[in-house]
Design a protein around this motif. Structure first.
Motif, PDB file in Angstrom:
ATOM      1  N   VAL A 146      52.513  33.965  36.896  1.00 53.13           N
ATOM      2  CA  VAL A 146      52.204  32.541  36.654  1.00 53.13           C
ATOM      3  C   VAL A 146      51.520  31.932  37.877  1.00 53.13           C
ATOM      4  N   ALA A 147      52.006  32.270  39.075  1.00 54.95           N
ATOM      5  CA  ALA A 147      51.384  31.751  40.297  1.00 54.95           C
ATOM      6  C   ALA A 147      49.935  32.205  40.397  1.00 54.95           C
ATOM      7  N   GLY A 148      49.684  33.472  40.097  1.00 54.46           N
ATOM      8  CA  GLY A 148      48.317  33.983  40.125  1.00 54.46           C
ATOM      9  C   GLY A 148      47.445  33.309  39.088  1.00 54.46           C
ATOM     10  N   PHE A 149      48.023  33.017  37.935  1.00 52.71           N
ATOM     11  CA  PHE A 149      47.294  32.337  36.852  1.00 52.71           C
ATOM     12  C   PHE A 149      46.912  30.927  37.278  1.00 52.71           C
ATOM     13  N   LEU A 150      47.866  30.215  37.892  1.00 50.66           N
ATOM     14  CA  LEU A 150      47.618  28.822  38.287  1.00 50.66           C
ATOM     15  C   LEU A 150      46.669  28.724  39.480  1.00 50.66           C
ATOM     16  N   LEU A 151      46.780  29.670  40.407  1.00 46.36           N
ATOM     17  CA  LEU A 151      45.932  29.628  41.605  1.00 46.36           C
ATOM     18  C   LEU A 151      44.507  30.086  41.320  1.00 46.36           C
ATOM     19  N   GLY A 152      44.331  30.865  40.250  1.00 44.87           N
ATOM     20  CA  GLY A 152      42.987  31.328  39.906  1.00 44.87           C
ATOM     21  C   GLY A 152      42.382  32.181  41.006  1.00 44.87           C
ATOM     22  N   GLU A 153      41.188  31.821  41.438  1.00 43.02           N
ATOM     23  CA  GLU A 153      40.492  32.627  42.452  1.00 43.02           C
ATOM     24  C   GLU A 153      41.191  32.605  43.807  1.00 43.02           C
ATOM     25  N   ASN A 154      42.108  31.681  43.981  1.00 46.05           N
ATOM     26  CA  ASN A 154      42.873  31.617  45.237  1.00 46.05           C
ATOM     27  C   ASN A 154      44.187  32.398  45.164  1.00 46.05           C
TER      28      ASN A 154
END
Length: 201
Positions: A146-154
């Protein structure tokens, strides 16, 4: 992941569980980021990575089950500086805290893989082991995906925090290894002194 989709993410996580040096802290947020690009859904990413965690855990559980308690103690007795009594104590500790160890161990680097072996050695109920592994893995995987999904390219910003956790765990393990080694050496020396005194007497 783009080539194999969420199944590819699950496969990598499976390998990470069997071969701990592969870092799930990189795989999971990357799976979340890939999901954010529309390659697959976030639900698919969480499902397949959790399934990979469970299947990988069962591989090492099987190894522990194959080894068994008696064979593990027998092997330990033949390793320099290893006291079979320590293995017996560890097994007894696992008997008391095994369920918590399996659940929370899924959230710690290195331990998330290795904790499956003593569970197998002690023949923890398969359903109980599977449910605890699934619950711990689902929680851990969901946070990073979920964190990777929300942060996107970051998404790579998570790696800094994951590294801090990893360093803490590694430092703790290193301290335990040093403590264990020093204690083992002192114990060997004490036994030698006892034997020498017996010869003198």
């Amino acid at each position: 992941m783009e080539a194999l989709g969420p199944v590819g993410a699950g496969l990598i996580v499976f390998l990470e569980n069997v071969f701990p040096p592969i870092p799930s802290e990189v795989i999971l947020p990357l799976a979340g980021f890939t999901a954010s690009q529309g390659s697959f859904t976030i639900a698919e990413a969480i499902f397949w990575t959790t399934l990979g965690s469970i299947l990988g855990a069962f591989v090492l559980y099987g190894l522990g089950r194959w080894l068994g308690h008696d064979r593990t103690v027998w092997l330990a007795a033949r390793i320099p500086f290893v006291d079979p009594g320590d293995i017996v104590k560890t097994v007894a500790w696992f008997g008391r805290h095994g369920k918590k160890a399996v659940f929370f161990g899924r959230m710690l680097p290195i331990f998330r893989s290795l904790i499956s072996i003593p569970a197998g050695i002690e023949k923890m109920n398969l359903v109980t082991f599977g449910l605890l592994t699934a619950a711990g893995s689902l929680l851990w995987n969901s946070i990073f995906v979920v964190a990777g999904f929300l942060l996107g390219e970051n998404w790579s910003a998570l790696l800094e925090y994951a590294d801090i956790l990893k360093y803490i765990v590694v430092a703790g393990v290193a301290a335990l290894v040093i403590w264990w080694f020093v204690r083992a050496v002192l114990r060997v020396r004490a036994r030698r002194r006892e034997r020498e005194l017996e010869r003198v007497l």
